[in-house]
Design a protein around this motif. Structure first.
Motif, mmCIF file in Angstrom:
data_model
loop_
_atom_site.group_PDB
_atom_site.id
_atom_site.type_symbol
_atom_site.label_atom_id
_atom_site.label_comp_id
_atom_site.label_asym_id
_atom_site.label_seq_id
_atom_site.Cartn_x
_atom_site.Cartn_y
_atom_site.Cartn_z
ATOM 1 N N GLY A 111 0.632 -1.484 -0.110
ATOM 2 C CA GLY A 111 0.266 0.222 0.236
ATOM 3 C C GLY A 111 0.254 1.425 0.266
ATOM 4 O O GLY A 111 0.282 2.163 -0.424
ATOM 5 N N HIS A 112 2.056 1.333 -0.210
ATOM 6 C CA HIS A 112 2.760 2.256 0.346
ATOM 7 C C HIS A 112 4.030 1.773 -0.521
ATOM 8 O O HIS A 112 5.122 3.106 -0.694
ATOM 9 C CB HIS A 112 3.143 2.709 1.902
ATOM 10 C CG HIS A 112 2.208 2.528 2.558
ATOM 11 N ND1 HIS A 112 1.669 4.433 2.585
ATOM 12 C CD2 HIS A 112 1.820 2.189 3.662
ATOM 13 C CE1 HIS A 112 0.484 4.239 3.589
ATOM 14 N NE2 HIS A 112 0.852 3.355 3.444
ATOM 15 N N ASN A 113 3.337 1.372 -1.423
ATOM 16 C CA ASN A 113 4.749 1.613 -2.791
ATOM 17 C C ASN A 113 4.534 2.502 -3.448
ATOM 18 O O ASN A 113 3.023 3.157 -3.589
ATOM 19 C CB ASN A 113 4.413 0.504 -3.730
ATOM 20 C CG ASN A 113 5.660 -1.277 -3.556
ATOM 21 O OD1 ASN A 113 5.834 -0.953 -2.091
ATOM 22 N ND2 ASN A 113 4.774 -2.086 -3.585
ATOM 23 N N PHE A 114 4.962 3.562 -4.749
ATOM 24 C CA PHE A 114 4.613 4.331 -5.442
ATOM 25 C C PHE A 114 3.614 3.521 -6.685
ATOM 26 O O PHE A 114 3.754 3.089 -6.933
ATOM 27 C CB PHE A 114 5.582 5.532 -6.344
ATOM 28 C CG PHE A 114 5.204 5.876 -6.629
ATOM 29 C CD1 PHE A 114 5.014 7.667 -6.927
ATOM 30 C CD2 PHE A 114 5.400 5.896 -8.442
ATOM 31 C CE1 PHE A 114 4.465 8.601 -7.237
ATOM 32 C CE2 PHE A 114 4.457 6.943 -9.280
ATOM 33 C CZ PHE A 114 4.784 8.362 -8.640
ATOM 34 N N LEU A 115 2.870 4.886 -6.642
ATOM 35 C CA LEU A 115 1.835 3.763 -8.250
ATOM 36 C C LEU A 115 1.321 5.058 -8.698
ATOM 37 O O LEU A 115 1.851 5.446 -10.081
ATOM 38 C CB LEU A 115 0.722 3.681 -7.657
ATOM 39 C CG LEU A 115 -0.712 3.071 -7.835
ATOM 40 C CD1 LEU A 115 -0.078 2.103 -9.027
ATOM 41 C CD2 LEU A 115 -2.222 2.339 -8.135
ATOM 42 N N ASP A 116 0.785 6.504 -8.438
ATOM 43 C CA ASP A 116 0.678 7.469 -9.676
ATOM 44 C C ASP A 116 0.109 8.718 -8.798
ATOM 45 O O ASP A 116 0.104 9.329 -7.859
ATOM 46 C CB ASP A 116 -1.359 7.481 -10.015
ATOM 47 C CG ASP A 116 -0.974 8.113 -11.348
ATOM 48 O OD1 ASP A 116 -0.882 9.096 -10.983
ATOM 49 O OD2 ASP A 116 -1.195 7.803 -12.563
ATOM 50 N N ILE A 117 1.132 10.216 -9.573
ATOM 51 C CA ILE A 117 1.771 10.933 -8.259
ATOM 52 C C ILE A 117 0.105 12.103 -8.238
ATOM 53 O O ILE A 117 -0.125 12.386 -7.671
ATOM 54 C CB ILE A 117 2.368 11.981 -9.495
ATOM 55 C CG1 ILE A 117 2.642 13.479 -8.647
ATOM 56 C CG2 ILE A 117 2.075 12.081 -10.578
ATOM 57 C CD1 ILE A 117 3.612 13.076 -7.618
ATOM 58 N N SER A 118 -0.983 11.682 -9.418
ATOM 59 C CA SER A 118 -2.360 11.861 -8.832
ATOM 60 C C SER A 118 -3.087 11.269 -7.257
ATOM 61 O O SER A 118 -4.392 12.573 -7.225
ATOM 62 C CB SER A 118 -2.669 11.627 -9.846
ATOM 63 O OG SER A 118 -3.693 10.116 -9.996
ATOM 64 N N LYS A 123 4.675 10.084 1.802
ATOM 65 C CA LYS A 123 4.981 10.157 1.132
ATOM 66 C C LYS A 123 4.107 10.583 -0.089
ATOM 67 O O LYS A 123 3.143 10.677 0.176
ATOM 68 C CB LYS A 123 5.832 8.638 0.028
ATOM 69 C CG LYS A 123 6.417 8.376 1.287
ATOM 70 C CD LYS A 123 7.186 6.882 0.752
ATOM 71 C CE LYS A 123 8.226 6.019 1.744
ATOM 72 N NZ LYS A 123 7.896 6.123 3.508
ATOM 73 N N THR A 124 4.330 10.736 -1.522
ATOM 74 C CA THR A 124 3.503 10.846 -2.461
ATOM 75 C C THR A 124 2.689 9.731 -3.593
ATOM 76 O O THR A 124 3.700 9.429 -3.787
ATOM 77 C CB THR A 124 3.365 12.497 -2.798
ATOM 78 O OG1 THR A 124 3.726 13.240 -2.077
ATOM 79 C CG2 THR A 124 2.774 12.637 -4.247
ATOM 80 N N GLY A 125 1.775 9.599 -4.026
ATOM 81 C CA GLY A 125 1.540 8.898 -4.787
ATOM 82 C C GLY A 125 1.281 7.434 -4.039
ATOM 83 O O GLY A 125 1.137 6.405 -5.240
ATOM 84 N N CYS A 126 1.434 6.889 -3.344
ATOM 85 C CA CYS A 126 1.512 5.394 -2.843
ATOM 86 C C CYS A 126 -0.229 5.046 -3.495
ATOM 87 O O CYS A 126 -1.095 5.733 -3.282
ATOM 88 C CB CYS A 126 0.875 5.487 -1.249
ATOM 89 S SG CYS A 126 2.345 5.995 -0.535
ATOM 90 N N VAL A 127 0.416 3.655 -3.076
ATOM 91 C CA VAL A 127 -1.119 2.426 -3.853
ATOM 92 C C VAL A 127 -2.049 3.451 -2.729
ATOM 93 O O VAL A 127 -3.581 3.331 -3.720
ATOM 94 C CB VAL A 127 -0.632 1.430 -3.594
ATOM 95 C CG1 VAL A 127 -2.178 -0.020 -3.688
ATOM 96 C CG2 VAL A 127 0.725 0.582 -4.603
#
Length: 299
Positions: free
Chosen positions: A165-172, A180-184
């Motif tokens: 859930g706290h991997n980067f996915l999308d900046i939106s 962080k920003t854009g996490c799952v």
């Protein structure tokens, strides 16, 4: 020998005694309010109270107990972290519980306990009994996960195994509470999907209503298509690294039927394989998964 588990939740603490990992019929089950607003020491006292209720009502005495927690015990610091019950963060919960309860305690977070319960007592046992590697997904107000290999939780060096859930996915997705920003979690958790709908439509609508209105409300359809696309993209990373034998989806978002068809179709376009063969399963244990998983820790 009977196995004992306690699920420490934000609003309730539940305890269970099971005869074994082969039987989901509780010998005894007890539940009381957490009363977390009264602080850390009070929470420990409430856990002790549940244990006493289990002992009194069963006439049994445990040799050890498993406890499902709303966060992670840091393996190095031996203190709790990432708990939504914030009174626990930074506190030596395991050591304090063993001191108060006077028995050995095994702890794991709620996503890990979910994965363990569904592996030993739930849908994996029923539909994929030969699975050696299981990835359990929580998709609700947040996004988390747990990894079970050969019937045991993989906690990891930092205690964060499975935390996709706290991997980067999308900046939106925007800023996440983790810093962080854009996490799952900022993209496909229930509140994140509702926020996206509001941004697009200028109105508020609950996810459940979006599902009902998806064919008549274009914004609802767009939000759900975003879910399926981003779910496939996020889960593909897990499959490419772990390649599990079974995946189980828990949490409110996991109740969306098209996630298992349209979401799986989008997944196929992202994984490093020409097809998706891993079974993606609905859980069987409902809100019993936490407490059953806690018991399975010592099973």
């Amino acid at each position: 020998m009977a196995i004992w588990g306690i699920d420490l939740g934000g609003t309730k603490i539940e305890g269970v005694i099971l005869s074994s990992l082969n039987d989901t019929t509780p010998i005894v089950r007890q539940r009381i309010p957490t009363e977390g607003e009264k602080g850390y020491d009070h929470i420990i006292g409430r856990i002790a109270q549940v244990l006493e209720l289990l002992k009194t009502s069963s006439g049994l005495v445990p040799e050890r107990i498993g406890i499902c927690t709303p966060g992670v015990l840091d393996p190095g610091m031996q203190t709790m972290k990432n708990c939504n019950s914030t009174a626990l963060n930074g506190r030596p919960l395991l050591a304090d519980l063993e001191r108060v309860l006077q028995i050995p305690v095994k702890m794991a977070n709620d996503a890990n306990c979910f994965a363990l319960a569904e592996t030993h007592l739930g849908v994996v046992k029923q539909q994929a009994p030969d699975a050696k590697t299981v990835f359990g997904i929580i998709m609700g107000t947040g996004v988390g996960g747990g990894i079970v290999v050969d019937g045991k939780i993989i906690e990891g060096h930092h205690g964060i195994g499975g935390e996709w859930g706290h991997n980067f996915l999308d900046i939106s997705g925007g800023p996440c509470y983790c810093g962080k920003t854009g996490c799952v979690e900022t993209v496909i958790a229930g509140p994140s999907l509702e926020r996206y709908y509001a941004q697009q439509s200028g109105q508020k609508k609950l996810l459940k209503q979006m599902v009902a209105d998806q064919h008549t409300d274009p914004y609802a359809g767009e939000t759900l298509n975003r879910l399926y696309e981003q779910f496939g993209r996020a889960l593909s990373v897990v499959i490419n690294i772990l390649d599990p034998d079974a995946i189980v989806i828990g949490g409110g978002v996991g109740n969306i039927e098209d996630l298992y068809t349209k979401g799986k179709e989008r997944l196929a376009s992202y994984i490093f394989n020409d097809r998706v063969e891993v079974p993606i399963l609905k859980p069987q244990l409902g809100d019993s998964a936490g407490v059953f998983g806690a018991a399975a820790l010592v099973g």
